[in-house]
Write a protein that holds these residues in place. Structure first.
Motif, PDB file in Angstrom:
ATOM      1  N   ALA A   2       1.402  -1.288   0.025  1.00 63.02           N
ATOM      2  CA  ALA A   2      -0.195  -0.395  -0.004  1.00 63.02           C
ATOM      3  C   ALA A   2       0.587   1.610  -0.349  1.00 63.02           C
ATOM      4  CB  ALA A   2      -1.005  -0.088   0.888  1.00 63.02           C
ATOM      5  N   GLU A   4       1.444   5.297   1.364  1.00 60.40           N
ATOM      6  CA  GLU A   4       1.927   5.558   2.425  1.00 60.40           C
ATOM      7  C   GLU A   4       1.519   7.173   2.107  1.00 60.40           C
ATOM      8  OE1 GLU A   4       4.058   4.619   5.906  1.00 60.40           O
ATOM      9  OE2 GLU A   4       4.307   2.439   4.910  1.00 60.40           O
ATOM     10  N   ASP A  38     -11.393   8.742   6.355  1.00 55.64           N
ATOM     11  CA  ASP A  38     -10.720   6.869   5.849  1.00 55.64           C
ATOM     12  C   ASP A  38     -11.602   6.262   5.528  1.00 55.64           C
ATOM     13  OD1 ASP A  38      -8.181   8.334   6.944  1.00 55.64           O
ATOM     14  OD2 ASP A  38      -8.448   8.039   9.338  1.00 55.64           O
ATOM     15  N   THR A  39     -13.038   5.677   5.884  1.00 57.61           N
ATOM     16  CA  THR A  39     -13.532   4.150   5.658  1.00 57.61           C
ATOM     17  C   THR A  39     -14.693   4.504   5.530  1.00 57.61           C
ATOM     18  OG1 THR A  39     -13.162   3.460   8.183  1.00 57.61           O
ATOM     19  CG2 THR A  39     -10.792   3.080   6.891  1.00 57.61           C
ATOM     20  N   LEU A  45     -11.991  -1.402   3.921  1.00 52.41           N
ATOM     21  CA  LEU A  45     -11.070  -1.134   2.513  1.00 52.41           C
ATOM     22  C   LEU A  45     -12.036  -1.639   1.292  1.00 52.41           C
ATOM     23  CD1 LEU A  45      -7.695  -1.861   4.448  1.00 52.41           C
ATOM     24  CD2 LEU A  45      -9.090   0.114   4.912  1.00 52.41           C
ATOM     25  N   ASP A  46     -13.321  -2.272   1.276  1.00 51.03           N
ATOM     26  CA  ASP A  46     -12.907  -2.476  -0.148  1.00 51.03           C
ATOM     27  C   ASP A  46     -13.574  -1.717  -0.795  1.00 51.03           C
ATOM     28  OD1 ASP A  46     -12.550  -4.926   0.183  1.00 51.03           O
ATOM     29  OD2 ASP A  46     -13.991  -5.561   0.965  1.00 51.03           O
ATOM     30  N   LEU A  76      -7.768   5.308   3.540  1.00 53.85           N
ATOM     31  CA  LEU A  76      -7.536   3.658   3.895  1.00 53.85           C
ATOM     32  C   LEU A  76      -7.786   2.734   2.264  1.00 53.85           C
ATOM     33  CD1 LEU A  76      -7.977   3.935   7.659  1.00 53.85           C
ATOM     34  CD2 LEU A  76      -5.827   4.686   6.009  1.00 53.85           C
ATOM     35  N   GLY A  77      -8.852   2.710   1.801  1.00 52.27           N
ATOM     36  CA  GLY A  77      -9.059   2.287   0.723  1.00 52.27           C
ATOM     37  C   GLY A  77      -8.059   2.657  -0.514  1.00 52.27           C
ATOM     38  N   ASP A  80      -4.288   1.572   0.345  1.00 55.29           N
ATOM     39  CA  ASP A  80      -4.648  -0.055   0.161  1.00 55.29           C
ATOM     40  C   ASP A  80      -4.476  -0.463  -1.269  1.00 55.29           C
ATOM     41  OD1 ASP A  80      -4.114  -2.147   1.975  1.00 55.29           O
ATOM     42  OD2 ASP A  80      -6.157  -2.874   0.915  1.00 55.29           O
ATOM     43  N   ALA A  81      -5.215   0.233  -1.907  1.00 53.21           N
ATOM     44  CA  ALA A  81      -5.167  -0.072  -3.400  1.00 53.21           C
ATOM     45  C   ALA A  81      -4.213  -0.546  -4.153  1.00 53.21           C
ATOM     46  CB  ALA A  81      -6.531   0.150  -4.463  1.00 53.21           C
ATOM     47  N   ASP A  83      -0.224   0.209  -4.938  1.00 48.14           N
ATOM     48  CA  ASP A  83       1.163   0.205  -4.880  1.00 48.14           C
ATOM     49  C   ASP A  83       2.708   1.348  -5.571  1.00 48.14           C
ATOM     50  OD1 ASP A  83       0.697  -2.402  -4.624  1.00 48.14           O
ATOM     51  OD2 ASP A  83       0.861  -2.877  -6.526  1.00 48.14           O
TER      52      ASP A  83
END
Length: 117
Positions: A2, A4, A38-39, A45-46, A76-77, A80-81, A83
């Motif tokens: 993920a 940052e 955030d979520t 996180l989807d 955050l999702g 996380d998705a 790179d």
């Protein structure tokens, strides 16, 4: 792995991607706020984003005093998705287009046909 990125830097990316959208896409937006959270409430996180409101095509009347529609991007999702930063920019762009399309009444099936979902 993920990406940052702190909240301020992420919000700046969202602003930059909003600014990069075509004028004819954003000029018609009325009474819409863009929000970064955030979520979603369930902590998933989807989900990368959501449009909360009534599509323009479904409104009977819309006038003074209405609460604004919301387009929410889930930080955050999205982090996380992705790179890397370039992938994050692209995903923010696609998510914004996707949620703005819902504002205009374009459903997920049509977005899939157009390659935006």
């Amino acid at each position: 792995m993920a990406v940052e990125l702190d909240e301020d830097a992420f919000e700046q990316l969202v602003v930059d991607e909003l600014d990069a959208l075509p004028d004819d896409m954003v000029d018609g937006l009325e009474n819409v706020v863009f929000v970064v959270e955030d979520t979603p409430e369930d902590g998933s996180l989807d989900l990368l984003g959501v449009y909360e409101g009534v599509a323009v095509t479904e409104r009977d009347r819309y006038g003074f005093g209405e609460m604004p529609d919301r387009i929410v991007l889930y930080r955050l999702g999205l982090l996380d998705a992705c790179d890397d930063l370039d992938q994050l920019r692209d995903e923010i762009h696609v998510t914004l287009v996707h949620e703005i399309a819902h504002y205009y009444g374009i459903d997920d099936e049509r977005l899939h046909e157009l390659g935006w979902a």
